[in-house]
Design a protein around this motif. Sequence first.
Motif, mmCIF file in Angstrom:
data_model
loop_
_atom_site.group_PDB
_atom_site.id
_atom_site.type_symbol
_atom_site.label_atom_id
_atom_site.label_comp_id
_atom_site.label_asym_id
_atom_site.label_seq_id
_atom_site.Cartn_x
_atom_site.Cartn_y
_atom_site.Cartn_z
ATOM 1 N N ARG A 133 -67.321 56.138 76.088
ATOM 2 C CA ARG A 133 -66.896 57.034 75.006
ATOM 3 C C ARG A 133 -65.485 57.563 75.256
ATOM 4 N NH1 ARG A 133 -72.520 59.145 75.056
ATOM 5 N NH2 ARG A 133 -73.531 58.352 73.162
ATOM 6 N N LEU A 134 -65.196 57.877 76.527
ATOM 7 C CA LEU A 134 -63.855 58.334 76.873
ATOM 8 C C LEU A 134 -62.822 57.292 76.478
ATOM 9 C CD1 LEU A 134 -62.170 60.543 78.541
ATOM 10 C CD2 LEU A 134 -62.346 58.900 80.431
ATOM 11 N N PHE A 135 -63.104 56.024 76.782
ATOM 12 C CA PHE A 135 -62.176 54.953 76.450
ATOM 13 C C PHE A 135 -62.056 54.776 74.939
ATOM 14 C CE2 PHE A 135 -62.796 52.387 80.668
ATOM 15 C CZ PHE A 135 -62.269 53.462 81.369
ATOM 16 N N ARG A 136 -63.182 54.711 74.273
ATOM 17 C CA ARG A 136 -63.184 54.390 72.844
ATOM 18 C C ARG A 136 -62.474 55.459 72.016
ATOM 19 N NH1 ARG A 136 -66.356 51.121 69.476
ATOM 20 N NH2 ARG A 136 -66.343 51.821 67.306
ATOM 21 N N GLN A 137 -62.669 56.720 72.367
ATOM 22 C CA GLN A 137 -62.162 57.810 71.530
ATOM 23 C C GLN A 137 -60.646 57.978 71.602
ATOM 24 O OE1 GLN A 137 -63.846 61.455 73.076
ATOM 25 N NE2 GLN A 137 -62.373 61.568 74.748
ATOM 26 N N PHE A 138 -60.025 57.458 72.658
ATOM 27 C CA PHE A 138 -58.602 57.705 72.867
ATOM 28 C C PHE A 138 -57.770 56.994 71.793
ATOM 29 C CE2 PHE A 138 -54.473 56.547 74.698
ATOM 30 C CZ PHE A 138 -54.003 57.800 75.065
ATOM 31 N N SER A 139 -56.953 57.779 71.067
ATOM 32 C CA SER A 139 -56.095 57.228 70.004
ATOM 33 C C SER A 139 -56.878 56.333 69.058
ATOM 34 C CB SER A 139 -54.918 56.439 70.608
ATOM 35 O OG SER A 139 -53.973 57.314 71.140
ATOM 36 N N PHE A 140 -58.070 56.797 68.683
ATOM 37 C CA PHE A 140 -58.957 56.026 67.823
ATOM 38 C C PHE A 140 -59.417 56.929 66.688
ATOM 39 C CE2 PHE A 140 -62.726 53.423 66.814
ATOM 40 C CZ PHE A 140 -62.196 52.138 66.966
ATOM 41 N N PRO A 141 -59.610 56.372 65.483
ATOM 42 C CA PRO A 141 -60.046 57.219 64.364
ATOM 43 C C PRO A 141 -61.288 58.034 64.731
ATOM 44 C CG PRO A 141 -59.435 55.055 63.565
ATOM 45 C CD PRO A 141 -59.378 54.974 65.055
ATOM 46 N N GLY A 142 -61.215 59.335 64.447
ATOM 47 C CA GLY A 142 -62.316 60.221 64.783
ATOM 48 C C GLY A 142 -62.340 60.640 66.233
ATOM 49 N N GLY A 143 -61.354 60.193 67.017
ATOM 50 C CA GLY A 143 -61.319 60.495 68.439
ATOM 51 C C GLY A 143 -60.321 61.576 68.783
ATOM 52 N N VAL A 144 -59.570 61.363 69.863
ATOM 53 C CA VAL A 144 -58.625 62.368 70.345
ATOM 54 C C VAL A 144 -57.215 61.782 70.333
ATOM 55 C CG1 VAL A 144 -60.358 63.493 71.767
ATOM 56 C CG2 VAL A 144 -58.922 61.706 72.778
ATOM 57 N N PRO A 145 -56.201 62.643 70.245
ATOM 58 C CA PRO A 145 -54.818 62.157 70.223
ATOM 59 C C PRO A 145 -54.401 61.582 71.572
ATOM 60 C CG PRO A 145 -54.992 64.439 69.424
ATOM 61 C CD PRO A 145 -56.293 64.096 70.055
ATOM 62 N N SER A 146 -53.272 60.891 71.555
ATOM 63 C CA SER A 146 -52.763 60.285 72.781
ATOM 64 C C SER A 146 -52.012 61.276 73.648
ATOM 65 C CB SER A 146 -51.837 59.106 72.446
ATOM 66 O OG SER A 146 -50.695 59.570 71.750
ATOM 67 N N HIS A 147 -51.701 62.458 73.096
ATOM 68 C CA HIS A 147 -50.959 63.455 73.857
ATOM 69 C C HIS A 147 -51.921 64.456 74.497
ATOM 70 C CE1 HIS A 147 -46.871 62.890 71.620
ATOM 71 N NE2 HIS A 147 -47.378 61.764 72.074
ATOM 72 N N VAL A 148 -51.365 65.292 75.371
ATOM 73 C CA VAL A 148 -52.160 66.338 76.013
ATOM 74 C C VAL A 148 -52.317 67.478 75.006
ATOM 75 C CG1 VAL A 148 -52.395 67.818 78.033
ATOM 76 C CG2 VAL A 148 -51.213 65.634 78.227
#
Length: 805
Positions: A133-148
């Motif tokens: 889930r950590l991998f999939r959500q990164f910069s992915f729709p519905g996930g988390v942004p690529s920045h801090v």
Amino acid sequence: MPQAPADPQRPDHAADPGRGGLTDAEVASLDAHWRAANYLSAGQIYLLSNPLLTVPLEPEHIKPRLLGHWGTTPGLNLIHTHLNRVITARDLDAICVWGPGHGGPAVLANSWLEGSYSEVYPDVSRDAEGMGRLFRQFSFPGGVPSHVAPETPGSIHEGGELGYSLAHAYGAALDNPDLLVACVIGDGEAETGPLAASWHANKFLDPIHDGAVLPVLHLNGYKIANPSVLARLPEEELDRLLRGYGHEPLYVSGGDPGRVHRALAAALDRALDHIATAQRVARAEGVLDRPHWPLIVLRTPKGWTGPAEVDGLAVEGTWRAHQVPLSGVRDNPEHLRQLEGWLRSYRPEELFDAQGRPLPQVLEYVPRGARRLGANPHTNGGLLTRSLSLPPLEHYAVPVERPGTALHEPTRVLGRLLAQIMADTAERRNFRLAGPDETASNRLDAVYEATGKAWQERTLPTDEHLAHDGRVMEVLSEHLCQGWLEGYTLTGRHGLFSCYEAFVHIVDSMVNQHIKWLKTSRALTWRRPVPSLNYLLTSHVWRQDHNGFSHQDPGFVDHVLNKSPEVVRVFLPPDANTLLCVADHVLRSRDQVNVIVAGKQPSFDWLGLDEARAHCARGAGVWTWAGTETGERPPDVVLGCAGDVPTQEVLAAADLLRRHLPELAVRVVNVVDMTRLLPKEEHPHGMSDAEYDALFTADRPVAFAYHGYPWLIHRLTYRRTGHDQLHVRGYKETGTTTTPFDMVVSNDLDRYRLVMDVIDRVPGLGVRAVPVRQAMADARTRHRAWIREHGTDLPEVTDWTWSGK
């Protein structure tokens, strides 16, 4: 401090601080953590599934869009790994501001490794399923942004726009004597103007009452596509520069992991010993000389441990490693092969067990509980926020026997309230006033009765109000003032930023980022509300007749009102008592950016304290004492106003209409909260159509005098039924060095022009009131001739008071 809960995946470890150098076993543990963080970081950029590489990598395991920044990430992982070691060894209360915030994969990876991420997001568990889930959500729709971003535990700094990390770090350290704030500054950020000014923040850091800031200048040679300036400077020149800024630099460089681990550990231990000594001699021995604080310069290859070469072109150690080193992984079998080799080079089977949980060696130096960088409460400042104890306004309010007859300087009245707040927070130290060298100029100098201006440099006999422990922050850099208060409020304390109205635009971009941060934070239930960031804009456009055109710009309000409605508020108090009420409100608020525009020159008192409270609670209302409507029929015209000078001109126009057109039914409406003009569907403070129509009418002409650019009022009200009847006067970008009243005449905001507007817009009045209109036009002509001969405004203007007759 309460004992942190045990971590079942972390062994007990009593680490030596490592002052004598690391053992091979210690290096192995640090390297295991660093490799695990690098593996997790690369996995976030590339992998959609197969997180532990339990089967050979196939194109369907790869994300369809590859987003993220690899180049800075290995260096950030290295710093995080080594901060873990010293926090654990020394039991430090520490946070880190990650300047290269686009290195989001690193901070997310480390938060997951230490367990803080899974505590905040239980579905992203610390096992293979959670890793996926950590991998999939990164910069992915519905996930988390690529920045801090705010979604990242342990972050108070987004890093999307570069330049603000060091100011944020110092803001967090102010009045936090036991806190260490590490701050990673990247190549590109080091070239920005705000960061260049931030090197001087060490001249304002009190080693007794404030914490320490440890800058880590991370030089990997390149930005997006170009070499970085500081990375290319000769070492001797860079050293002179950093020492000139007042730092003692420590250097760590190289690409051999074992050597770099040992060198960075030694540098951190030396830096922390230096900090501890400086604080001890200041706190225990009373030595007040400004310390030369340590700084670490860390040089590592850009894209370290990633692909050395792709398609025959060098990548590691070059600008090509900045974002995604292998971009054609789904379609290019050679790229897919390289990616698999890259990921397996970290030997994930040595780092995670069969269930995907980090092995004990990986977690050996990870701190526990609130000592973890992702769980420190200072990075979720609402957990530590204590409300200001605000004194009763009755002690500071000015008496108003009759409206518009006595004058006070509103900001001077406010200054007495702020002085008491400073006095009341002397022990707790959770309030700061910041401004670019203008506290006294803006009439807030009463605060010096309670505290001085923060200053750690030498003083001269001619200096006034300088103090090592002062809590007024004055420096001629709006960027620094903004950055300090952002870091201060995000870590749970309160503040006010006082600035000339025209020059607050310097931080337009910074306030953009802060508003975005607050908007996102409000949607995260685990982030607690933090004190609002409050602006007091004075020395405003209508009273900059002496400084001239360069100092005349009221557009910051327009800029702020473009932003997220749930976060922004704009107040234009018309007098001293309403300013007190607004200040009381904003200093109690949370998770907002509040803008107050108020004058520092003598201006009329219109409302007593009780009336001011009621008016501010409404945000906009009819001043019945100022109008001539009887209630038997709707008014013939509405005079609206927002701002101190526009209010005075509207009241003067109403006075003229009483005398010259007594049969006219006039309503006067004052707006103190600009967001009240918006529809309630668009802003929490907005009015329904029924409320708006009841106030301004749906079909009567409205002549509105506004403090700023007139088109803002049209933008806020364009959907209202009576918008076609609305005519707004405001600043039209016409200014010069002239008299105060000539400023309003030049922009057609004056009382005579407003009377003419009423005559022109009330049906049937134009023919009947020709002599009155002509008299108003003649007054404007007489004004121009008078000021050119006498250099002052007409006596009928300077001597005017509200008669109400």
